[in-house]
Structures are given as structure tokens and as C-alpha cells.
Write a protein that holds these residues in place. Structure first.
Motif, PDB file in Angstrom:
ATOM      1  N   ILE A 262     -42.707 -23.512 -33.789  1.00  0.00           N
ATOM      2  CA  ILE A 262     -42.531 -22.802 -32.524  1.00  0.00           C
ATOM      3  C   ILE A 262     -41.243 -23.242 -31.834  1.00  0.00           C
ATOM      4  CG2 ILE A 262     -43.521 -22.417 -30.234  1.00  0.00           C
ATOM      5  CD1 ILE A 262     -46.287 -22.727 -31.595  1.00  0.00           C
ATOM      6  N   ILE A 263     -40.983 -24.556 -31.830  1.00  0.00           N
ATOM      7  CA  ILE A 263     -39.728 -25.047 -31.253  1.00  0.00           C
ATOM      8  C   ILE A 263     -38.535 -24.454 -32.002  1.00  0.00           C
ATOM      9  CG2 ILE A 263     -38.315 -27.118 -30.967  1.00  0.00           C
ATOM     10  CD1 ILE A 263     -40.966 -28.629 -30.505  1.00  0.00           C
ATOM     11  N   TRP A 264     -38.631 -24.443 -33.307  1.00  0.00           N
ATOM     12  CA  TRP A 264     -37.567 -23.892 -34.149  1.00  0.00           C
ATOM     13  C   TRP A 264     -37.347 -22.417 -33.835  1.00  0.00           C
ATOM     14  CZ3 TRP A 264     -37.721 -24.811 -40.185  1.00  0.00           C
ATOM     15  CH2 TRP A 264     -36.413 -24.795 -40.684  1.00  0.00           C
ATOM     16  N   ARG A 265     -38.435 -21.666 -33.784  1.00  0.00           N
ATOM     17  CA  ARG A 265     -38.348 -20.224 -33.529  1.00  0.00           C
ATOM     18  C   ARG A 265     -37.751 -19.936 -32.157  1.00  0.00           C
ATOM     19  NH1 ARG A 265     -38.572 -15.565 -36.245  1.00  0.00           N
ATOM     20  NH2 ARG A 265     -40.495 -16.076 -37.336  1.00  0.00           N
ATOM     21  N   LEU A 266     -38.286 -20.554 -31.110  1.00  0.00           N
ATOM     22  CA  LEU A 266     -37.836 -20.256 -29.752  1.00  0.00           C
ATOM     23  C   LEU A 266     -36.420 -20.765 -29.498  1.00  0.00           C
ATOM     24  CD1 LEU A 266     -41.070 -20.960 -27.674  1.00  0.00           C
ATOM     25  CD2 LEU A 266     -40.154 -18.761 -28.409  1.00  0.00           C
ATOM     26  N   SER A 267     -36.076 -21.927 -30.072  1.00  0.00           N
ATOM     27  CA  SER A 267     -34.743 -22.473 -29.825  1.00  0.00           C
ATOM     28  C   SER A 267     -33.653 -21.588 -30.402  1.00  0.00           C
ATOM     29  CB  SER A 267     -34.637 -23.885 -30.409  1.00  0.00           C
ATOM     30  OG  SER A 267     -34.769 -23.860 -31.826  1.00  0.00           O
ATOM     31  N   LEU A 268     -33.939 -20.877 -31.485  1.00  0.00           N
ATOM     32  CA  LEU A 268     -32.942 -20.003 -32.098  1.00  0.00           C
ATOM     33  C   LEU A 268     -33.050 -18.560 -31.619  1.00  0.00           C
ATOM     34  CD1 LEU A 268     -33.050 -21.383 -35.753  1.00  0.00           C
ATOM     35  CD2 LEU A 268     -31.296 -21.777 -34.021  1.00  0.00           C
ATOM     36  N   LEU A 269     -34.269 -18.110 -31.309  1.00  0.00           N
ATOM     37  CA  LEU A 269     -34.459 -16.730 -30.880  1.00  0.00           C
ATOM     38  C   LEU A 269     -34.078 -16.541 -29.416  1.00  0.00           C
ATOM     39  CD1 LEU A 269     -35.558 -13.842 -31.353  1.00  0.00           C
ATOM     40  CD2 LEU A 269     -37.835 -14.721 -30.772  1.00  0.00           C
ATOM     41  N   VAL A 270     -34.565 -17.412 -28.559  1.00  0.00           N
ATOM     42  CA  VAL A 270     -34.378 -17.257 -27.113  1.00  0.00           C
ATOM     43  C   VAL A 270     -33.203 -18.082 -26.599  1.00  0.00           C
ATOM     44  CG1 VAL A 270     -35.515 -17.447 -24.863  1.00  0.00           C
ATOM     45  CG2 VAL A 270     -36.855 -16.840 -26.888  1.00  0.00           C
ATOM     46  N   PHE A 271     -32.975 -19.255 -27.199  1.00  0.00           N
ATOM     47  CA  PHE A 271     -31.918 -20.146 -26.715  1.00  0.00           C
ATOM     48  C   PHE A 271     -30.931 -20.482 -27.832  1.00  0.00           C
ATOM     49  CE2 PHE A 271     -35.630 -20.982 -24.011  1.00  0.00           C
ATOM     50  CZ  PHE A 271     -35.077 -20.713 -22.769  1.00  0.00           C
ATOM     51  N   GLY A 272     -30.591 -19.478 -28.626  1.00  0.00           N
ATOM     52  CA  GLY A 272     -29.599 -19.691 -29.671  1.00  0.00           C
ATOM     53  C   GLY A 272     -28.221 -19.943 -29.095  1.00  0.00           C
ATOM     54  N   LEU A 273     -27.295 -20.336 -29.966  1.00  0.00           N
ATOM     55  CA  LEU A 273     -25.959 -20.714 -29.504  1.00  0.00           C
ATOM     56  C   LEU A 273     -25.187 -19.543 -28.908  1.00  0.00           C
ATOM     57  CD1 LEU A 273     -24.891 -23.083 -32.411  1.00  0.00           C
ATOM     58  CD2 LEU A 273     -25.723 -23.717 -30.153  1.00  0.00           C
ATOM     59  N   ASP A 274     -25.601 -18.307 -29.212  1.00  0.00           N
ATOM     60  CA  ASP A 274     -24.884 -17.138 -28.711  1.00  0.00           C
ATOM     61  C   ASP A 274     -25.686 -16.378 -27.657  1.00  0.00           C
ATOM     62  OD1 ASP A 274     -26.831 -16.365 -30.427  1.00  0.00           O
ATOM     63  OD2 ASP A 274     -25.645 -14.879 -31.519  1.00  0.00           O
ATOM     64  N   THR A 275     -26.568 -17.079 -26.943  1.00  0.00           N
ATOM     65  CA  THR A 275     -27.423 -16.416 -25.950  1.00  0.00           C
ATOM     66  C   THR A 275     -26.998 -16.736 -24.522  1.00  0.00           C
ATOM     67  OG1 THR A 275     -29.007 -18.252 -26.101  1.00  0.00           O
ATOM     68  CG2 THR A 275     -29.433 -16.318 -27.462  1.00  0.00           C
ATOM     69  N   GLY A 276     -25.706 -17.003 -24.318  1.00  0.00           N
ATOM     70  CA  GLY A 276     -25.232 -17.191 -22.963  1.00  0.00           C
ATOM     71  C   GLY A 276     -25.181 -18.642 -22.543  1.00  0.00           C
ATOM     72  N   PRO A 277     -25.172 -18.888 -21.225  1.00  0.00           N
ATOM     73  CA  PRO A 277     -25.029 -20.260 -20.700  1.00  0.00           C
ATOM     74  C   PRO A 277     -26.130 -21.219 -21.159  1.00  0.00           C
ATOM     75  CG  PRO A 277     -24.661 -18.650 -18.963  1.00  0.00           C
ATOM     76  CD  PRO A 277     -25.177 -17.890 -20.139  1.00  0.00           C
ATOM     77  N   SER A 278     -27.313 -20.691 -21.467  1.00  0.00           N
ATOM     78  CA  SER A 278     -28.418 -21.559 -21.893  1.00  0.00           C
ATOM     79  C   SER A 278     -28.456 -21.751 -23.404  1.00  0.00           C
ATOM     80  CB  SER A 278     -29.754 -20.984 -21.417  1.00  0.00           C
ATOM     81  OG  SER A 278     -29.810 -20.933 -20.015  1.00  0.00           O
ATOM     82  N   GLY A 279     -27.444 -21.237 -24.104  1.00  0.00           N
ATOM     83  CA  GLY A 279     -27.421 -21.358 -25.550  1.00  0.00           C
ATOM     84  C   GLY A 279     -27.381 -22.808 -26.018  1.00  0.00           C
ATOM     85  N   GLY A 280     -28.152 -23.124 -27.038  1.00  0.00           N
ATOM     86  CA  GLY A 280     -28.197 -24.490 -27.564  1.00  0.00           C
ATOM     87  C   GLY A 280     -28.902 -25.465 -26.659  1.00  0.00           C
ATOM     88  N   LEU A 281     -29.788 -24.941 -25.784  1.00  0.00           N
ATOM     89  CA  LEU A 281     -30.498 -25.792 -24.831  1.00  0.00           C
ATOM     90  C   LEU A 281     -31.279 -26.886 -25.566  1.00  0.00           C
ATOM     91  CD1 LEU A 281     -31.395 -26.227 -21.840  1.00  0.00           C
ATOM     92  CD2 LEU A 281     -33.335 -24.719 -22.347  1.00  0.00           C
ATOM     93  N   ALA A 282     -31.014 -28.117 -25.226  1.00  0.00           N
ATOM     94  CA  ALA A 282     -31.754 -29.291 -25.711  1.00  0.00           C
ATOM     95  C   ALA A 282     -31.603 -29.546 -27.202  1.00  0.00           C
ATOM     96  CB  ALA A 282     -33.237 -29.159 -25.381  1.00  0.00           C
ATOM     97  N   GLN A 283     -30.620 -28.896 -27.866  1.00  0.00           N
ATOM     98  CA  GLN A 283     -30.474 -29.123 -29.304  1.00  0.00           C
ATOM     99  C   GLN A 283     -30.111 -30.571 -29.602  1.00  0.00           C
ATOM    100  OE1 GLN A 283     -28.049 -26.213 -31.246  1.00  0.00           O
ATOM    101  NE2 GLN A 283     -28.188 -27.175 -33.244  1.00  0.00           N
ATOM    102  N   ASN A 284     -29.200 -31.129 -28.807  1.00  0.00           N
ATOM    103  CA  ASN A 284     -28.838 -32.533 -29.022  1.00  0.00           C
ATOM    104  C   ASN A 284     -30.004 -33.472 -28.739  1.00  0.00           C
ATOM    105  OD1 ASN A 284     -26.230 -32.119 -29.907  1.00  0.00           O
ATOM    106  ND2 ASN A 284     -25.347 -32.186 -27.855  1.00  0.00           N
ATOM    107  N   TRP A 285     -30.840 -33.119 -27.756  1.00  0.00           N
ATOM    108  CA  TRP A 285     -32.015 -33.943 -27.462  1.00  0.00           C
ATOM    109  C   TRP A 285     -33.013 -33.901 -28.624  1.00  0.00           C
ATOM    110  CZ3 TRP A 285     -31.784 -37.545 -24.048  1.00  0.00           C
ATOM    111  CH2 TRP A 285     -30.965 -37.406 -22.933  1.00  0.00           C
TER     112      TRP A 285
END
Length: 545
Positions: A262-285
Motif C-alpha cells: 500500500i505504501i508502495w502503491r500510494l507513494s508512486l500513484l498519488v505522491f510520485g516524483l511528477d505529481t507536483g510540489p508533494s512529489g516524492g513525499l517521505a521517500q528519503n524517510w
């Protein structure tokens, strides 16, 4: 609609219906119930394979199955969505469910009330979490899965199970409450819980509301990281998995993957790197958390004195590997991570069942005694009465268990030539190939830290497994060989055989995993498939408005 159009809902509907039907019969009919559950799991496996074939495209690489519950439009109703990633996870659940049920039918399925119904409800909840396209429906399936897992954990109740069960229930109730808070914040900002529609609306969120959106996403992520077993949220996992009976622990091996998926799916679907200012949210964390989880799991397997607890910490190592791969990012890394997730989950489930067979023939506390003697330098000073006893052949049962244990150890540790090594090699090759300056690896040395810990964690698991195997099989006497039923050894053989099949057919398997990873990283087909889908017209009324 054709029967294939219903393939998306059947992995949820079938176990729910059969599980509810079995409530009509008393628990004394455990053989008939076990046959019914096994038949259901065989049917689920066939449906899952059909989804694998359908999502492979059959010439069309963008096929995504969308099922409209209640025949409502996606923007108003709830949808189920099947793509390559979901099909992989549903197939993995079916294989684990079938083998765990076969193993449980020998002695465990009659040790508590409503085992078969709870088992099927757990499978339905897990499949629903993989197939849902809606966050609130995700919460519903999450709760079905958790409610069933509470009962299964307390199956054949002992003091240890009750104690671990109470901790498990309390932690998951808190996680569920956190889940609702996160979902509420996201809905308050975006006005929708449909995942595909969220992917379209998140880039358009105003700057004034973006912080609230990101807080909601972070809160939601914490709820799933608890289930995924990321450090420091994994303190509940070793005792819980150790206390569960072996077939339950085997099916529980998929539960941590639910949170990761679920984390994998949502992080790429909703907060992917090309989804605006929130792109890549918490990827480094996620990367930092994955590395910390690898360290914690590695220390845990080295410190474990019992095989069951060692296996539980190996689950944490598996979670750390997956979270590290998600944090690094990239299609190549994700393809290897998919391969690793399937192989490691199968091997861990086999090891949970194998541990019970091994422990049947051993004295209580034998692991603790062996490790204590090793720590204090004591040696076995018994002298053989004569040299004729040297070279006594290992009993047949112990030979089977020993070979199976070696296979599981090599698979989980990622040693050649099995699928675990291929998966680790694919992940490491993908990490080394990632430019350290690209998004997802912004701070220096992150990729090399991941490479180092992935190799070190495999070495730690190998050392712990070798030590456990030596203390177990070299100390077990012939008169302590356990009684093993055919329905117990066959599931373990099937799981190990599935891992060997992944090794033999590594090329086709990796091709499918690469396609699934590419879909996750470029979810255009997912979003278009959901948002352009239409409900089925009512007979005689033409198209719906």
C-alpha cells in the motif's frame, strides 16, 4: 458482462461467501471444512493465474481491470482495480493460503473455534487490500483482515498467545484510529478517496492546503508502516509471529507485505516524483527507515536463540529490504524488489511451518541450552563407548527436514543459486546503476549505504541460520525424530518448489516484474483505466448519463 469481467471481485467475494457459509456447520466437521477451504483456495489460485494472464495484456500492455461495485460511476462509487502488481500479490496470497491450510489440516484446524471461517476472512481482507481502488474501502478490508488475524493469533490459546495477542490487538486498534485520521485529512483537502482521482487532484491542491494534505499522508503512512514492520514500529512483530501457531504464522508472512504494498502503491500513484510540489513525499524517510529496519532485523536474527523467533526477525529483514528499495526508487530496483518480495515471502512461510516440525523432536529449551553452552565455551564431553557409533546415518525424516532447512536458509539469506540471490543481485545492480544525484537519492552515500546493509543483512541471516541448523540437526538424536504427516511436508515442498520455479524461470518472471514495476512508476494506465471506465448499461435503458 462476461465471466472474466467478474474475475476482479472473485478473490474477495469467494472466500467471504464460503467463510460465511461454513459458520452454519459445527466445528466438529473439521475435515469437511478443511476440504471446502482447500477447494476455495484452489479456485482462488486459478482466478489469480487468470488475472496474471489478463494483466499481461495479451498484446495490449495497458490492460487494467476495473470493477464497479454497485455499478456506480468511479467518481461516485467504489471500484476494484487489478493490474500486474495486484495480480502478483493476489497470486502470492492464494499460494500461501493453500499451503497453510494443507499444513493446518493435520492438527491445528481443530484447536480453536471457527478456524476455517477466520482463515477465509483473512484471505478476503488481504485480497481486498490489494485490489481496492478506494482509500475508505481499503480501511474496510484492512479491518476485515485485522479482525480475522486477532482470532487466528489466539488460536489454540496459551498464555504466550494471549499476551502477544493483547499487544497485537492494542497496537492495531491504535493504527486503525491513525488510519482514519489520515484518511479524513486527505478527504477534507481533496474531496475524494478514489486513488486514481487523488492522483489527478493532488497536484492541483492549493499551497494553503498542501501542508494539511501532507500531514494526512504522513499519518496514513504511519498506520501502514506499523503493519509493514518498519523500525521503530516493529517491536510487536517478533513476539506476535513467534507465538502464533505455524500455519497462522505462515499466512501472516503476507501481512507485512500488505503494508509495504500500500505504501508502495500510494507513494508512486498519488505522491510520485511528477505529481507536483508533494512529489516524492517521505521517500528519503522510507529509505532511512528501511536501512534502520535492516540493522534492527540483522541484530535480531543474530541474537535469536530459537528458530521461530529467528524467522520472525527474518520477516523484519525482508521488510527492511523492501522499504530500502522503495526509498531508493527506480524501475530496475523495483523489479528486483518485486522478485525478492515473492521469493522471500514463500521461503519465510515454508520456514515457519518447517520450524514446528523440527521443534517436535527436540527437548524444550534446547535452543537456549545450545546457545548458552556456545557462549560459555562448554563442549559436549561425552565420549563414545566405541568407534562403531561413528557414522550413524541420519534418519530419513531428519534428512528431509535438513534439506528443506538448508533450502530455506539459502533463499532467505539471498545465497546463490536460488531466487533470493537473483533478487538481491537485481536490487543491488539497480541501486548501483542509480545516479546519486537523481531524485530519491538526494543525500550522498545513501545508495552505497543501502548496498552495504543489504549484503550485511544477508550475511547475518546466513550466520544465524547456519548456527541454528547446526544446533538443531547435529544435536537431534534418532529417537527424537518427529512424526511428520504427508499433508505437512507437501506444503513446505510446494513452497520451496515455487521458489525453485522462480529461479529456473527467472527470465520470464523478471520480465513480468519489470512490467509491473514500470506500471507502478508510470501509473497513467491505472488512472486512465479507472477514470475512463463506464458502468454496465441497464438492459433496455441504453447508456447511463
Amino acid at each position: 458482462m462476461t465471466p472474466l469481467d467478474h474475475a476482479v471481485i472473485l478473490p474477495i467475494l469467494l472466500p467471504l461467501a464460503v467463510g460465511a457459509f461454513l459458520l452454519l456447520f459445527k466445528d466438529q466437521h473439521k475435515i469437511a471444512k478443511a476440504i471446502a477451504v482447500a477447494t476455495t483456495m484452489v479456485a482462488l489460485l486459478g482466478i489469480a493465474i487468470a488475472l496474471l494472464v489478463l494483466t499481461s495484456g495479451l498484446g495490449d500492455d495497458t490492460w487494467v481491470g476495473v470493477y464497479h461495485l454497485g455499478n456506480w460511476s468511479p467518481i461516485f462509487g467504489i471500484v476494484l482495480v487489478a493490474d500486474r502488481a495486484a495480480a502478483i500479490m493476489v497470486t502470492l496470497t492464494a499460494v500461501l493460503g493453500l499451503t497453510a491450510m494443507s499444513f493446518a489440516s493435520a492438527r491445528w484446524n481443530g484447536a480453536g473455534p471457527h478456524f476455517h471461517t477466520l482463515f477465509l476472512f483473512l484471505v478476503a481482507g488481504v485480497n481486498g487490500a490489494f485490489l481496492t481502488g478506494d482509500l475508505f474501502n481499503l480501511f474496510v478490508f484492512f479491518e476485515i483482515m485485522l479482525a480475522a488475524s486477532y482470532g487466528l493469533l489466539l488460536h489454540a490459546s496459551t498464555v504466550a498467545k494471549v499476551r502477544s495477542g493483547l499487544h497485537y490487538i492494542a497496537i492495531n486498534l491504535v493504527a486503525s484510529s491513525v488510519f482514519l485520521v489520515g484518511v479524513s485529512l486527505i478527504y477534507g483537502v481533496t474531496g475524494t478517496l478514489n486513488m486514481a482521482e487523488l492522483a489527478m487532484r493532488v497536484p492541483e491542491v492549493s499551497d494553503a492546503d498542501r501542508m494539511l494534505l501532507e500531514i494526512g499522508a504522513a499519518v496514513l503512512g504511519i498506520a501502514f508502516l506499523v503493519k509493514a514492520g518498519m523500525w521503530p514500529l516493529c517491536f510487536w512483530l517478533p513476539s506476535t509471529y513467534t507465538a502464533a501457531v505455524s500455519p497462522v504464522a505462515a499466512i501472516f508472512a503476507i501481512l507485512s507485505k500488505v503494508g509495504i504494498y500500500i505504501i508502495w502503491r500510494l507513494s508512486l500513484l498519488v505522491f510520485g516524483l511528477d505529481t507536483g510540489p508533494s512529489g516524492g513525499l517521505a521517500q528519503n524517510w522510507l529509505l532511512i527507515g528501511g536501512l534502520a529496519t535492516l540493522i534492527f532485523g540483522s541484530v535480531g536474527v543474530l541474537a535469536s536463540q530459537g528458530l521461530a523467533r529467528l524467522t520472525s526477525y527474518a520477516v523484519i529483514v525482508s521488510s527492511g529490504t523492501m522499504l530500502t528499495a522503495i526509498g531508493i526508487g527506480g524501475v530496475e530496483v523495483a523489479a528486483g524488489a518485486f522478485y525478492y518480495m515473492v521469493g522471500s515471502t514463500l521461503a519465510l512461510a515454508a520456514l515457519f511451518m518447517l520450524v514446528e516440525l523440527i521443534e517436535r523432536g527436540r527437548m524444550a529449551g534446547a535452543d537456549v541450552l545450545a546457545v548458552t553452552m556456545e557462549a560459555f565455551g562448554f563442549e559436549d564431553e561425552d565420549v563414545l563407548p566405541d568407534e562403531e557409533e561413528v557414522g550413524i546415518p541420519i534418519p530419513g525424516k531428519l534428512a528431509i527436514l535438513g534439506i528443506s532447512f538448508i533450502a530455506c536458509a539459502l533463499l532467505i539469506a539471498g545465497m546463490p543459486p536460488f531466487s533470493g540471490f537473483i533478487a538481491k543481485f537485481a536490487i543491488l545492480a539497480g541501486i548501483i546503476g542509480v545516479d546519486a544525484g537523481t531524485p530519491g537519492t538526494q543525500f550522498a552515500g545513501a545508495d552505497w549505504a543501502a548496498v552495504t546493509l543489504l549484503i550485511a543483512s544477508g550475511l547475518a541471516v546466513l550466520i544465524a541460520m547456519l548456527r541454528g541448523g547446526i544446533n538443531t540437526f547435529w544435536a537431534t538424536r534418532e529417537d527424537m525424530a518427529p512424526a511428520i504427516g504427508i499433508v505437512e511436508i507437501v506444503p513446505i515442498t510446494v513452497l520451496i518448489g515455487a521458489c525453485l520455479a522462480l529461479t529456473i524461470f527467472a527470465g520470464p518472471s523478471m520480465t513480468y516484474f519489470e512490467a509491473a514495476a514500470a506500471e507502478l512508476h508510470n501509473p497513467v494506465a491505472y488512472v486512465d483505466g479507472v477514470m475512463t471506465s463506464q458502468p454496465v448499461p441497464y438492459p433496455g435503458r441504453g447508456e447511463l448519463p
